[in-house]
Design a protein around this motif. Structure first.
Motif, short mmCIF file in Angstrom:
data_model
loop_
_atom_site.label_atom_id
_atom_site.label_comp_id
_atom_site.label_asym_id
_atom_site.label_seq_id
_atom_site.Cartn_x
_atom_site.Cartn_y
_atom_site.Cartn_z
N ALA A 298 6.59 1.66 -0.91
CA ALA A 298 5.62 0.77 -1.53
C ALA A 298 5.35 -0.43 -0.63
CB ALA A 298 6.13 0.30 -2.89
N ASP A 299 4.16 -0.98 -0.74
CA ASP A 299 3.77 -2.20 -0.02
C ASP A 299 3.91 -3.36 -1.01
OD1 ASP A 299 2.57 -4.31 1.24
OD2 ASP A 299 0.70 -3.28 1.72
N ARG A 300 4.87 -4.25 -0.77
CA ARG A 300 5.15 -5.32 -1.71
C ARG A 300 4.49 -6.64 -1.32
NH1 ARG A 300 5.80 -3.89 -6.16
NH2 ARG A 300 7.02 -5.72 -6.73
N SER A 301 3.45 -6.60 -0.50
CA SER A 301 2.77 -7.84 -0.10
C SER A 301 2.19 -8.54 -1.32
CB SER A 301 1.66 -7.53 0.91
OG SER A 301 0.70 -6.67 0.34
N GLU A 302 2.17 -9.86 -1.30
CA GLU A 302 1.76 -10.64 -2.47
C GLU A 302 0.29 -10.46 -2.81
OE1 GLU A 302 2.86 -14.72 -2.31
OE2 GLU A 302 4.97 -14.32 -1.86
N GLY A 303 -0.56 -10.32 -1.80
CA GLY A 303 -1.99 -10.24 -2.06
C GLY A 303 -2.40 -9.00 -2.82
N HIS A 304 -2.04 -7.84 -2.28
CA HIS A 304 -2.41 -6.56 -2.90
C HIS A 304 -1.22 -5.61 -2.87
CE1 HIS A 304 -6.66 -7.41 -3.47
NE2 HIS A 304 -6.73 -7.86 -2.24
N PRO A 305 -0.23 -5.81 -3.72
CA PRO A 305 0.90 -4.88 -3.73
C PRO A 305 0.44 -3.48 -4.13
CG PRO A 305 0.97 -6.30 -5.66
CD PRO A 305 -0.11 -6.83 -4.78
N LEU A 306 0.98 -2.48 -3.46
CA LEU A 306 0.61 -1.10 -3.73
C LEU A 306 1.87 -0.25 -3.84
CD1 LEU A 306 -2.30 -0.59 -1.17
CD2 LEU A 306 -2.54 -0.83 -3.64
N SER A 307 1.89 0.65 -4.81
CA SER A 307 2.99 1.59 -4.91
C SER A 307 2.82 2.66 -3.84
CB SER A 307 3.04 2.23 -6.30
OG SER A 307 1.89 3.05 -6.49
N ALA A 308 3.89 3.37 -3.55
CA ALA A 308 3.83 4.43 -2.54
C ALA A 308 2.88 5.54 -2.98
CB ALA A 308 5.22 4.98 -2.27
N ILE A 309 2.86 5.85 -4.28
CA ILE A 309 1.96 6.91 -4.75
C ILE A 309 0.50 6.47 -4.67
CG2 ILE A 309 2.03 6.33 -7.20
CD1 ILE A 309 2.06 9.87 -5.66
N GLN A 310 0.23 5.19 -4.89
CA GLN A 310 -1.13 4.69 -4.68
C GLN A 310 -1.54 4.83 -3.21
OE1 GLN A 310 -0.43 0.73 -6.63
NE2 GLN A 310 -2.53 0.99 -7.33
N ILE A 311 -0.65 4.42 -2.33
CA ILE A 311 -0.95 4.46 -0.90
C ILE A 311 -1.22 5.89 -0.45
CG2 ILE A 311 0.07 4.16 1.40
CD1 ILE A 311 1.67 1.78 0.16
N THR A 312 -0.34 6.82 -0.80
CA THR A 312 -0.46 8.18 -0.28
C THR A 312 -1.62 8.95 -0.92
OG1 THR A 312 1.24 8.85 -1.89
CG2 THR A 312 1.97 8.40 0.35
N THR A 313 -1.83 8.77 -2.22
CA THR A 313 -2.91 9.50 -2.88
C THR A 313 -4.27 8.98 -2.45
OG1 THR A 313 -1.46 9.83 -4.80
CG2 THR A 313 -3.81 10.25 -5.12
N ALA A 314 -4.43 7.67 -2.45
CA ALA A 314 -5.72 7.09 -2.03
C ALA A 314 -6.00 7.38 -0.56
CB ALA A 314 -5.72 5.59 -2.29
N ALA A 315 -4.97 7.33 0.27
CA ALA A 315 -5.17 7.64 1.69
C ALA A 315 -5.67 9.06 1.88
CB ALA A 315 -3.85 7.44 2.45
N GLY A 316 -5.14 9.99 1.07
CA GLY A 316 -5.55 11.39 1.19
C GLY A 316 -7.03 11.59 0.93
N ILE A 317 -7.51 11.06 -0.19
CA ILE A 317 -8.90 11.32 -0.56
C ILE A 317 -9.86 10.48 0.28
CG2 ILE A 317 -9.09 9.63 -2.45
CD1 ILE A 317 -10.58 11.96 -4.00
N CYS A 318 -9.46 9.26 0.64
CA CYS A 318 -10.34 8.43 1.48
C CYS A 318 -10.46 9.03 2.89
CB CYS A 318 -9.81 7.00 1.55
SG CYS A 318 -10.01 6.07 0.01
N ALA A 319 -9.37 9.57 3.41
CA ALA A 319 -9.44 10.21 4.73
C ALA A 319 -10.33 11.44 4.68
CB ALA A 319 -8.04 10.59 5.20
N ALA A 320 -10.25 12.21 3.59
CA ALA A 320 -11.10 13.40 3.46
C ALA A 320 -12.57 13.01 3.45
CB ALA A 320 -10.75 14.15 2.17
N VAL A 321 -12.91 11.98 2.67
CA VAL A 321 -14.31 11.51 2.61
C VAL A 321 -14.75 11.00 3.98
CG1 VAL A 321 -15.83 9.76 1.61
CG2 VAL A 321 -14.19 10.96 0.15
N ASP A 322 -13.88 10.27 4.65
CA ASP A 322 -14.22 9.67 5.94
C ASP A 322 -14.42 10.76 7.00
OD1 ASP A 322 -14.73 7.02 6.76
OD2 ASP A 322 -12.89 6.97 7.96
N LEU A 323 -13.53 11.74 7.04
CA LEU A 323 -13.68 12.84 8.01
C LEU A 323 -14.93 13.65 7.73
CD1 LEU A 323 -9.94 14.01 8.14
CD2 LEU A 323 -11.22 12.88 9.99
N PHE A 324 -15.26 13.80 6.46
CA PHE A 324 -16.50 14.50 6.09
C PHE A 324 -17.71 13.70 6.57
CE2 PHE A 324 -20.07 15.01 3.17
CZ PHE A 324 -20.26 16.39 3.23
#
Length: 364
Positions: A298-324
């Motif tokens: 998980a990213d515990r930064s104060e501004g925008h903390p993100l859980s590991a599942i948020q990071i990995t799931t969002a990265a997957g679909i955003c990368a797919a859209v971007d590569l497309f």
């Protein structure tokens, strides 16, 4: 690129920020929950309150969009894909539901737009890794895929906290699991196939769950002896879930079980995602094994903390859209996760979240 993002839950909010901040996407976030949409404010996106189960209302939102990114619960995937087809939009989602994926595959036949479901962690990234490793072998024997999204500090008897959708969690625990055994395509039982292993000195268990293989069974059928996917948990979790779903017969009353879990099991932002893939087979006349093992924290930064599942799931679909968008994927019809090249994924600005993770040093 104009995108309608359906769903403003924890994953949807992360997708909205990643795509909105990139400067290459005009994102309209759609949800029935005004409070959830408010949390997307200030992320360079447009928000719109819409009943996402109202087919006509949802169809109206999609007009004029170029792509649909669906982060709604899995039972709305087929409806969203049909509406994307009618609106002439490309379609991406996170579903792990096998039946939904097969229907989306049917919808994509002859379509002038692209349909790419299963763009998350598992199915999603795990299939990209497994296929990449498999391609380097002259012949394949075993492909084993293991993924876990776990609390960093488990405290209850289940040794689990809610890190993502309860609907998706129970769905994968209840439906048959595709696999290949001795070269034959089979349906294995969920929660069966229990095994134990250790990673970095921590003990884990793994067992069959539904959907994580994506379309790999079809892709590798006739090419591999054994192929399976299992979910990773801390030891003891499987037995308790089997007691709840089987002995107490809550498999037949899943809404009751979901309600109990939502009331009694706290969510956590302090989690870790494990990705563990082993592939064995013949290379240059020798029997060899390749391993890909990562931990994403998980990213515990104060501004925008993100859980590991948020990071990995969002990265997957955003990368797919971007590569497309960059033309690195087919531009029409059904797109399988294994059509994504792992080096291109990891080099992508969104997919690099996996590259920045810690490689596991030892596996026992």
């Amino acid at each position: 690129m104009r995108i309608a993002l359906l769903g403003a839950g924890h994953i949807g909010q992360t997708i909205a920020r990643l795509l909105g901040d990139s400067g290459d996407y005009q994102v309209t976030v759609v949800d029935r929950n005004a409070a959830a949409l408010a949390r997307c404010a200030g992320q360079g996106v447009i928000t719109q309150v819409v009943d996402t189960e109202d087919r006509a209302a949802l169809a109206a939102v999609l007009r004029g969009q170029q792509a649909v990114v669906n982060a709604l619960p899995y039972h709305l995937a087929i409806t969203a894909a049909h509406l994307a087809l009618e609106a002439g939009c490309h379609y991406f989602d996170l579903t792990e539901d096998i039946a939904a994926t097969k229907e989306i595959m049917r919808i994509a036949e002859g379509a002038k737009t692209a349909f790419m479901p299963q763009c998350g962690l598992a199915p999603g990234f795990i299939g990209i890794v497994a296929h990449h490793l498999a391609k380097s072998f002259d012949s394949l024997q075993d492909v084993k895929m293991r993924v876990g999204a776990l609390p960093a500090f488990p405290t209850n008897a289940l040794k689990y906290n809610l890190t993502w959708s309860v609907d998706g969690l129970i769905n994968e625990y209840c439906h048959p699991c595709e696999a290949i055994f001795d070269g034959q395509l089979i349906n294995a039982l969920p929660l069966e196939g229990l095994e134990h292993f250790s990673l970095d000195g921590t003990e884990y268990e793994a067992f069959n769950t539904s959907g994580g293989l994506g379309t790999l069974c079809e892709t590798l059928q006739g090419k591999v002896r054994n192929l399976d996917y299992k979910t990773v948990r801390y030891p003891g979790h499987r037995d308790l879930m089997q007691f709840l779903l089987g002995d107490l017969q809550l498999k037949g009353d899943q809404e009751l079980l979901k309600g109990v879990m939502r009331r009694s099991m706290p969510a956590t932002m302090q989690d870790v995602v494990l990705v563990f893939v082993t592939v064995s087979g013949m290379k240059n006349g020798a029997l060899l094994q390749e391993v890909f093992a990562r931990k994403i924290f998980a990213d515990r930064s104060e501004g925008h903390p993100l859980s590991a599942i948020q990071i990995t799931t969002a990265a997957g679909i955003c990368a797919a859209v971007d590569l497309f968008r960059e033309g690195k994927l087919p531009q029409r019809g059904f797109i399988r996760q294994e059509q994504v090249e792992l080096p291109a994924f990891l080099a992508n600005r969104f997919g690099s979240a996996y590259q920045q993770s810690r490689q596991v040093e030892s596996i026992g």
